[in-house]
Write a protein that holds these residues in place. Structure first.
Motif, PDB file in Angstrom:
ATOM      1  N   ALA A 143       0.837  -1.206   0.000  1.00  0.00           N
ATOM      2  CA  ALA A 143       0.000   0.000   0.000  1.00  0.00           C
ATOM      3  C   ALA A 143       0.871   1.254   0.000  1.00  0.00           C
ATOM      4  O   ALA A 143       0.581   2.214  -0.718  1.00  0.00           O
ATOM      5  N   LEU A 144       1.942   1.254   0.799  1.00  0.00           N
ATOM      6  CA  LEU A 144       2.841   2.412   0.831  1.00  0.00           C
ATOM      7  C   LEU A 144       3.521   2.621  -0.515  1.00  0.00           C
ATOM      8  O   LEU A 144       3.677   3.755  -0.966  1.00  0.00           O
ATOM      9  N   ILE A 163       1.116  12.617  -9.109  1.00  0.00           N
ATOM     10  CA  ILE A 163       0.373  13.860  -8.918  1.00  0.00           C
ATOM     11  C   ILE A 163       1.335  15.046  -8.911  1.00  0.00           C
ATOM     12  O   ILE A 163       1.084  16.078  -9.532  1.00  0.00           O
ATOM     13  N   PHE A 164       2.452  14.907  -8.199  1.00  0.00           N
ATOM     14  CA  PHE A 164       3.451  15.973  -8.112  1.00  0.00           C
ATOM     15  C   PHE A 164       3.996  16.323  -9.489  1.00  0.00           C
ATOM     16  O   PHE A 164       4.081  17.493  -9.854  1.00  0.00           O
ATOM     17  N   TRP A 189       3.172   6.112  -2.642  1.00  0.00           N
ATOM     18  CA  TRP A 189       4.233   7.044  -3.046  1.00  0.00           C
ATOM     19  C   TRP A 189       4.297   7.182  -4.556  1.00  0.00           C
ATOM     20  O   TRP A 189       4.603   8.254  -5.072  1.00  0.00           O
ATOM     21  N   LYS A 190       3.966   6.125  -5.292  1.00  0.00           N
ATOM     22  CA  LYS A 190       3.943   6.240  -6.757  1.00  0.00           C
ATOM     23  C   LYS A 190       2.826   7.174  -7.188  1.00  0.00           C
ATOM     24  O   LYS A 190       2.999   7.981  -8.110  1.00  0.00           O
TER      25      LYS A 190
END
Length: 42
Positions: free
Chosen positions: A8-9, A19-20, A13-14
């Motif tokens: 899940a982590l 989004i970034f 982060w992906k």
């Protein structure tokens, strides 16, 4: 359970990175369009 949390982590982060990167691309595009608009006004 521990492996599920790490999966899940990793997905999170992906997603955050995606989004970034999308926000940065949009900001650069808007800045370029703004510069083009300023030149036409003069």
């Amino acid at each position: 359970m521990n492996e599920t949390v790490f999966q899940a982590l990793e997905m999170m982060w992906k997603g955050m990175l995606g989004i970034f990167v999308a926000i940065i691309i949009i900001m650069v595009f808007v800045m370029i369009m703004g510069k083009m608009g300023e030149k036409k006004d003069n």
